[in-house]
Design an enzyme around this catalytic site. Structure first.
Site, PDB file in Angstrom:
ATOM      1  N   LYS A  38       1.435  -1.306  -0.269  1.00  0.00           N
ATOM      2  CA  LYS A  38      -0.077  -0.180   0.161  1.00  0.00           C
ATOM      3  C   LYS A  38       0.566   1.170   0.170  1.00  0.00           C
ATOM      4  CE  LYS A  38      -0.454   0.446   4.886  1.00  0.00           C
ATOM      5  NZ  LYS A  38      -1.111  -0.168   6.282  1.00  0.00           N
ATOM      6  N   TYR A 264      13.063  31.917   3.712  1.00  0.00           N
ATOM      7  CA  TYR A 264      12.087  32.498   4.442  1.00  0.00           C
ATOM      8  C   TYR A 264      11.596  32.875   6.210  1.00  0.00           C
ATOM      9  CZ  TYR A 264       9.454  31.535   0.013  1.00  0.00           C
ATOM     10  OH  TYR A 264       8.995  31.135  -1.374  1.00  0.00           O
TER      11      TYR A 264
END
Length: 369
Positions: A38, A264
């Site tokens: 998965k 940032y």
């Protein structure tokens, strides 16, 4: 060191084979093996992993959702595929693609019986999930009688297996709880077999269960993280090989003056002369902001380069002041010599999270030696 040219996830299929054979060595010869693929095979490549596992003789695959099973079928995977968390809206497609559902509640059982009847199925293989303590999905211990009553006189489905899931198989301080779960599961399976009149095969162990509770292997085991190189234990990690290695390159090098900031929100402020390298990988690629501000590091020419400032969407900046490197040089984020578990621990998380977070936009390459 060869230059990869761009951010790349290298998938080592020979490491996958090593891990499979190591885990198989813990089992009885007759015990079936289910490979959990998965989440794009834990962030790697679901199709490539499944194709390799088929050549190795795996007995079953497991996915979380129907669309994952469809992807495998479209790629030519023929082995049985267990869908662990199917939704009723997908039951028709599930049957059309010969996928096998986990049924985990009275409501889901009733809805699947309805769909199977509408599609004129007979003895369609299904799997019953029982909750023994994880409290996530599953029938209750007391549901055996209701299940047998629902199936009485009907032939649309056939119970192929019953299974459960250990809640803390990697934590030996929870051994008493795990043993309680195993005993509860044995009781449930015995009661259900008596009511059904036949005996579906059983499975309960995940990777850590295979290692710590081999006597409870029943007729099949399920392994996910172990196949990809991690055993939830530093000692066991030494017996396994990471399948995925995440690499990138240096895009640009900057000289940072004292008092200048990087990134940032000016999250890194330099107190002296530093050298930074900008790498083409960021939180859109799976390296979350939690790894920034010096918490995690990458490896360049065998030396640690801390991530400085905030992680950007498509870039991170690292401190290379003490590393002799150039633009275009290869950078190791995680892999065999700097594991995903070690990288994840730096941000107080686990290998599962960093592995499954790697974006599908990251190029995949393969080796199988």
């Amino acid at each position: 060191m060869d230059k990869v040219g761009e951010t790349t996830l290298e998938i080592d299929l020979s490491a996958l084979e090593h891990n499979f054979r190591y885990l198989k060595s813990k089992l009885l010869p007759e015990t079936k093996f289910l490979a959990v693929v998965k989440a794009f095979a834990y962030g790697s490549d679901m199709v490539a992993i499944a194709k390799k596992m088929e050549t190795l003789g795996v007995d079953y695959f497991a996915v979380a959702y129907v669309k994952e099973g469809v992807l495998l079928r479209d790629a030519g995977i023929m082995s049985p595929i267990l869908v662990l968390h199917p939704q009723p809206v997908n039951f028709g497609e599930l049957i059309d693609r010969c996928l096998e559902p986990s049924l985990y509640s009275q409501k889901i059982l009733k809805q699947f019986l309805k769909t199977a009847h509408q599609k004129k199925q007979k003895d369609y293989p299904v799997h019953l999930k029982f909750n023994t303590g994880l409290n996530r999905l599953g029938f209750w211990e007391t549901d055996a009688e209701h299940i047998s009553a629902q199936l009485a006189g009907r032939n649309e489905i056939k119970i192929k297996s019953i299974f459960s899931h250990l809640a803390a198989s990697e934590d030996l301080t929870e051994k008493e709880f795990s043993q309680m779960q195993i005993k509860t599961f044995e009781k449930i399976s015995a009661e259900l077999n008596q009511k059904l009149g036949y005996s579906p095969f059983r499975h309960m162990l995940n990777t850590s269960g295979i290692i710590n509770y081999p006597k409870a292997q029943f007729e099949m085991v399920r392994s996910g993280i172990g196949l990809y190189g991690y055993g939830n234990d530093a000692k066991e990690d030494q017996n396994l090989k990471p399948v995925a290695t995440l690499k990138t390159i240096i895009s640009q090098i900057h000289k940072i003056e004292p008092g200048e900031t990087v990134g940032y929100n000016r999250a890194f402020a330099s107190e002296d002369h530093r050298i930074s390298a900008t790498l083409p990988i960021g939180h859109a690629d799976g390296i979350g902001r939690q790894y920034g501000k010096g918490k995690a590091h990458v490896t360049i020419h065998g030396k640690k380069a801390p991530i400085i400032g905030n992680v950007c969407m498509d870039m991170i900046m690292v401190d290379v002041t003490d590393i002799d490197c150039q633009e275009g040089d290869e950078v190791l984020v995680f892999g065999e010599n700097a594991s995903a578990e070690q990288f994840a621990t730096l941000a107080n998380t686990i290998s599962y999270e960093i592995l499954t977070a790697i974006s599908q936009r990251v190029k995949r390459t393969y080796k199988d030696t």
